[in-house]
Design a protein around this motif. Sequence first.
Motif, PDB file in Angstrom:
ATOM      1  N   GLY A 162      17.191   3.972 -16.553  1.00  0.00           N
ATOM      2  CA  GLY A 162      16.683   3.184 -17.759  1.00  0.00           C
ATOM      3  C   GLY A 162      15.729   2.237 -17.507  1.00  0.00           C
ATOM      4  N   ASP A 163      15.958   1.051 -17.487  1.00  0.00           N
ATOM      5  CA  ASP A 163      15.093  -0.047 -17.241  1.00  0.00           C
ATOM      6  C   ASP A 163      15.400  -0.852 -15.916  1.00  0.00           C
ATOM      7  OD1 ASP A 163      12.642  -1.503 -17.867  1.00  0.00           O
ATOM      8  OD2 ASP A 163      13.790  -3.207 -18.478  1.00  0.00           O
ATOM      9  N   ILE A 164      16.092  -0.394 -14.975  1.00  0.00           N
ATOM     10  CA  ILE A 164      16.255  -0.713 -13.716  1.00  0.00           C
ATOM     11  C   ILE A 164      15.807  -0.086 -12.790  1.00  0.00           C
ATOM     12  CG2 ILE A 164      18.250  -1.373 -12.203  1.00  0.00           C
ATOM     13  CD1 ILE A 164      18.343  -3.060 -14.798  1.00  0.00           C
ATOM     14  N   VAL A 165      15.106  -0.733 -11.930  1.00  0.00           N
ATOM     15  CA  VAL A 165      14.373  -0.089 -10.747  1.00  0.00           C
ATOM     16  C   VAL A 165      15.027  -0.594  -9.255  1.00  0.00           C
ATOM     17  CG1 VAL A 165      12.148  -0.172  -9.550  1.00  0.00           C
ATOM     18  CG2 VAL A 165      11.983  -0.268 -11.878  1.00  0.00           C
ATOM     19  N   ALA A 166      15.251   0.421  -8.785  1.00  0.00           N
ATOM     20  CA  ALA A 166      15.847   0.252  -7.419  1.00  0.00           C
ATOM     21  C   ALA A 166      14.940   0.422  -6.070  1.00  0.00           C
ATOM     22  CB  ALA A 166      17.201   0.812  -7.052  1.00  0.00           C
ATOM     23  N   VAL A 167      14.876  -0.314  -5.125  1.00  0.00           N
ATOM     24  CA  VAL A 167      14.123   0.126  -4.048  1.00  0.00           C
ATOM     25  C   VAL A 167      15.228   0.122  -2.788  1.00  0.00           C
ATOM     26  CG1 VAL A 167      12.490  -0.463  -2.295  1.00  0.00           C
ATOM     27  CG2 VAL A 167      12.228  -1.160  -4.821  1.00  0.00           C
ATOM     28  N   ALA A 168      15.331   1.429  -1.999  1.00  0.00           N
ATOM     29  CA  ALA A 168      16.085   1.580  -1.097  1.00  0.00           C
ATOM     30  C   ALA A 168      17.685   1.417  -1.634  1.00  0.00           C
ATOM     31  CB  ALA A 168      16.052   0.969   0.061  1.00  0.00           C
ATOM     32  N   GLY A 169      17.977   1.676  -2.900  1.00  0.00           N
ATOM     33  CA  GLY A 169      19.086   1.517  -3.426  1.00  0.00           C
ATOM     34  C   GLY A 169      19.461   0.047  -4.136  1.00  0.00           C
ATOM     35  N   LYS A 170      18.551  -0.896  -3.793  1.00  0.00           N
ATOM     36  CA  LYS A 170      18.959  -2.155  -4.304  1.00  0.00           C
ATOM     37  C   LYS A 170      18.026  -2.755  -5.608  1.00  0.00           C
ATOM     38  CE  LYS A 170      20.135  -4.116   0.186  1.00  0.00           C
ATOM     39  NZ  LYS A 170      19.802  -5.074   1.408  1.00  0.00           N
ATOM     40  N   PRO A 171      18.683  -3.050  -6.720  1.00  0.00           N
ATOM     41  CA  PRO A 171      17.836  -3.453  -7.824  1.00  0.00           C
ATOM     42  C   PRO A 171      16.864  -4.476  -7.558  1.00  0.00           C
ATOM     43  CG  PRO A 171      20.280  -3.404  -8.508  1.00  0.00           C
ATOM     44  CD  PRO A 171      19.988  -3.295  -6.742  1.00  0.00           C
ATOM     45  N   TRP A 172      15.673  -4.392  -8.178  1.00  0.00           N
ATOM     46  CA  TRP A 172      14.514  -5.414  -7.924  1.00  0.00           C
ATOM     47  C   TRP A 172      14.472  -5.995  -9.521  1.00  0.00           C
ATOM     48  CZ3 TRP A 172       9.653  -4.874  -4.740  1.00  0.00           C
ATOM     49  CH2 TRP A 172       9.996  -4.895  -3.375  1.00  0.00           C
ATOM     50  N   SER A 173      14.516  -7.268  -9.484  1.00  0.00           N
ATOM     51  CA  SER A 173      14.042  -7.932 -10.871  1.00  0.00           C
ATOM     52  C   SER A 173      12.748  -7.640 -11.203  1.00  0.00           C
ATOM     53  CB  SER A 173      14.313  -9.508 -10.627  1.00  0.00           C
ATOM     54  OG  SER A 173      13.289 -10.121  -9.753  1.00  0.00           O
ATOM     55  N   LYS A 174      12.560  -7.940 -12.557  1.00  0.00           N
ATOM     56  CA  LYS A 174      11.124  -7.699 -13.087  1.00  0.00           C
ATOM     57  C   LYS A 174      10.575  -8.617 -13.559  1.00  0.00           C
ATOM     58  CE  LYS A 174       9.223  -4.733 -17.167  1.00  0.00           C
ATOM     59  NZ  LYS A 174       9.624  -4.162 -18.286  1.00  0.00           N
ATOM     60  N   ILE A 175       9.252  -8.820 -13.127  1.00  0.00           N
ATOM     61  CA  ILE A 175       8.119  -9.854 -13.369  1.00  0.00           C
ATOM     62  C   ILE A 175       7.571  -9.840 -14.881  1.00  0.00           C
ATOM     63  CG2 ILE A 175       6.077 -10.960 -12.770  1.00  0.00           C
ATOM     64  CD1 ILE A 175       6.283  -9.648  -9.968  1.00  0.00           C
ATOM     65  N   GLY A 216       0.821  -1.167   0.082  1.00  0.00           N
ATOM     66  CA  GLY A 216      -0.061  -0.140   0.011  1.00  0.00           C
ATOM     67  C   GLY A 216       0.787   1.325   0.162  1.00  0.00           C
ATOM     68  N   ARG A 217       2.010   1.261   0.158  1.00  0.00           N
ATOM     69  CA  ARG A 217       2.830   2.386  -0.068  1.00  0.00           C
ATOM     70  C   ARG A 217       3.062   2.868  -1.243  1.00  0.00           C
ATOM     71  NH1 ARG A 217       8.593   0.710   1.967  1.00  0.00           N
ATOM     72  NH2 ARG A 217       7.759  -1.294   1.439  1.00  0.00           N
ATOM     73  N   ARG A 218       3.022   4.342  -1.453  1.00  0.00           N
ATOM     74  CA  ARG A 218       2.796   4.723  -2.895  1.00  0.00           C
ATOM     75  C   ARG A 218       3.475   6.213  -2.969  1.00  0.00           C
ATOM     76  NH1 ARG A 218      -3.613   6.179  -3.162  1.00  0.00           N
ATOM     77  NH2 ARG A 218      -3.696   7.841  -1.600  1.00  0.00           N
ATOM     78  N   GLY A 219       3.863   6.604  -3.953  1.00  0.00           N
ATOM     79  CA  GLY A 219       4.466   7.892  -4.102  1.00  0.00           C
ATOM     80  C   GLY A 219       4.952   8.073  -5.605  1.00  0.00           C
ATOM     81  N   GLN A 220       5.777   8.901  -5.801  1.00  0.00           N
ATOM     82  CA  GLN A 220       6.572   9.284  -7.228  1.00  0.00           C
ATOM     83  C   GLN A 220       7.757   8.936  -7.070  1.00  0.00           C
ATOM     84  OE1 GLN A 220       3.001  10.743  -8.079  1.00  0.00           O
ATOM     85  NE2 GLN A 220       4.512  11.269  -9.510  1.00  0.00           N
ATOM     86  N   VAL A 221       8.192   8.173  -8.281  1.00  0.00           N
ATOM     87  CA  VAL A 221       9.470   7.421  -8.441  1.00  0.00           C
ATOM     88  C   VAL A 221      10.528   8.749  -8.419  1.00  0.00           C
ATOM     89  CG1 VAL A 221      11.253   6.596 -10.035  1.00  0.00           C
ATOM     90  CG2 VAL A 221       8.757   5.648  -9.958  1.00  0.00           C
ATOM     91  N   GLY A 222      11.697   8.542  -7.526  1.00  0.00           N
ATOM     92  CA  GLY A 222      12.666   9.759  -7.524  1.00  0.00           C
ATOM     93  C   GLY A 222      12.268  10.642  -6.544  1.00  0.00           C
ATOM     94  N   ASP A 223      11.175  10.511  -5.614  1.00  0.00           N
ATOM     95  CA  ASP A 223      10.796  11.454  -4.906  1.00  0.00           C
ATOM     96  C   ASP A 223      11.851  11.770  -3.515  1.00  0.00           C
ATOM     97  OD1 ASP A 223      10.209   9.680  -2.796  1.00  0.00           O
ATOM     98  OD2 ASP A 223       8.131   9.779  -3.222  1.00  0.00           O
ATOM     99  N   ALA A 224      11.674  12.656  -2.617  1.00  0.00           N
ATOM    100  CA  ALA A 224      12.475  13.022  -1.712  1.00  0.00           C
ATOM    101  C   ALA A 224      12.945  11.914  -0.831  1.00  0.00           C
ATOM    102  CB  ALA A 224      12.197  14.282  -0.841  1.00  0.00           C
ATOM    103  N   ALA A 225      11.747  11.000  -0.561  1.00  0.00           N
ATOM    104  CA  ALA A 225      12.219  10.004   0.370  1.00  0.00           C
ATOM    105  C   ALA A 225      12.951   9.195  -0.312  1.00  0.00           C
ATOM    106  CB  ALA A 225      10.772   9.206   0.571  1.00  0.00           C
ATOM    107  N   GLY A 226      13.160   8.974  -1.540  1.00  0.00           N
ATOM    108  CA  GLY A 226      14.069   7.935  -2.212  1.00  0.00           C
ATOM    109  C   GLY A 226      13.774   6.472  -2.046  1.00  0.00           C
ATOM    110  N   HIS A 227      12.685   5.987  -1.874  1.00  0.00           N
ATOM    111  CA  HIS A 227      12.329   4.727  -1.726  1.00  0.00           C
ATOM    112  C   HIS A 227      12.548   3.955  -2.952  1.00  0.00           C
ATOM    113  CE1 HIS A 227      10.461   5.352   2.125  1.00  0.00           C
ATOM    114  NE2 HIS A 227       9.546   5.866   1.764  1.00  0.00           N
ATOM    115  N   VAL A 228      12.000   4.491  -4.355  1.00  0.00           N
ATOM    116  CA  VAL A 228      12.271   4.006  -5.425  1.00  0.00           C
ATOM    117  C   VAL A 228      12.840   4.733  -6.524  1.00  0.00           C
ATOM    118  CG1 VAL A 228      10.791   2.870  -7.584  1.00  0.00           C
ATOM    119  CG2 VAL A 228       9.953   2.747  -5.056  1.00  0.00           C
ATOM    120  N   THR A 229      13.959   4.248  -7.074  1.00  0.00           N
ATOM    121  CA  THR A 229      14.365   5.148  -8.129  1.00  0.00           C
ATOM    122  C   THR A 229      14.536   4.296  -9.727  1.00  0.00           C
ATOM    123  OG1 THR A 229      16.786   4.297  -7.548  1.00  0.00           O
ATOM    124  CG2 THR A 229      15.882   6.332  -6.582  1.00  0.00           C
TER     125      THR A 229
END
Length: 381
Positions: free
Chosen positions: A36-49, A20-33
């Motif tokens: 390219g095609d790589i998404v990182a959560v708290a700095g760690k890359p996640w694999s794509k489903i 349920g957490r939500r927001g804008q990619v790259g926001d000040a909280a920095g949860h999700v960045t």
Amino acid sequence: MVIAPPANGATDSRYLFVDGRRGQVGDAAGHVTCEGDIVAVAGKPWSKIGLTETLTTFASDGATLRGKLIEPVGKERQPLVVMVHGSERTSAVATSIYPYVLAAQGITVFVYDKRGTGGSEGEYTQNFELLADDAAAALGAAQGMTAGRFTRSGYYGGSQGGWVAPLAATRSRADFVAIGFGLVATPIEEDREQMISEARAANYGPAVIADLDRLSRATDTLVSSHFARGYEELERLRHSFGDQPWVKTINGEYSGDMLRATDADLRRVGQARFDNLELIWHYDAAATLRKLTIPVLWVLAGEDREAPIETTQKVLSGLAQSGKRIDRYLFPNTDHGMVEFTILPDGSRKSTRITDGYLRLLGDWIKGVPGGPYGRAQRLK
């Protein structure tokens, strides 16, 4: 977690976690960045489903509607759910993030643009009968596209979808219906209960509640007669209520605006303003639910101001006691959309996130494996 295109004028992509957490990619909280095609959560890359997405069209009551099938890759058979929209006018195919939250949990999802929106033909309407035909046609189209690849199929309806999805289930081969923050009350009762909820939040007492009951009965006469009668009683109430403070602030769905309009304006443009979407004002949602023999999930937002739950909760309780297969959950301290909120100094609410457990509850229940716990959810007995 789902990444979706920008919406509502934003420039950055959105994210929504299954918790349920939500927001804008790259926001000040920095949860999700994203790079390219790589998404990182708290700095760690996640694999794509992997997902397969297929655009299609299907016919319903004289209109061609646009839909999209979303299938998780690598799964042989999984449940199929059709997303039944609320009252919004936006394109569900192009902008909705929720289908992907269910797909991320191993569910095949079919989403479509409501008639008169996005890539669908027809005139925008809130006629539940016509919308139920569209939803039934959508399920038929989705079942045809996934023949042999789904275990069971049905509907999820949010908000106004709570009126439409159960009706569609009576007209199709559905195995289940799941509803979030929907109503069993009529549109008339929704308006009345909204006004009473606003009055209680503002600490108005029984005298104001009684006035709102009278106002609801007067506006009911107007809208349910399609503005053929009822002007005189509403005008009498305008004079009776005078300049009481609540007259300027209580809204409901439509009654507050009708009260603050002049009699001349209501006679001139009242129907065009308030009765132009073909609403079935006294729609009997309970009768539709009594016809269903399939399982139903109904999730309630405990502090829902847009769709107050008092009448809905009573009716659902009665249906469950009569033997209907209705699983009922309530998330306390949540508003419409199952969102948590903070209260601002002026008494308004600012939504923060979707409450933890709601999206997982939907996913597990649709898959037929509800377990829990689901955040702060209370399963109602």
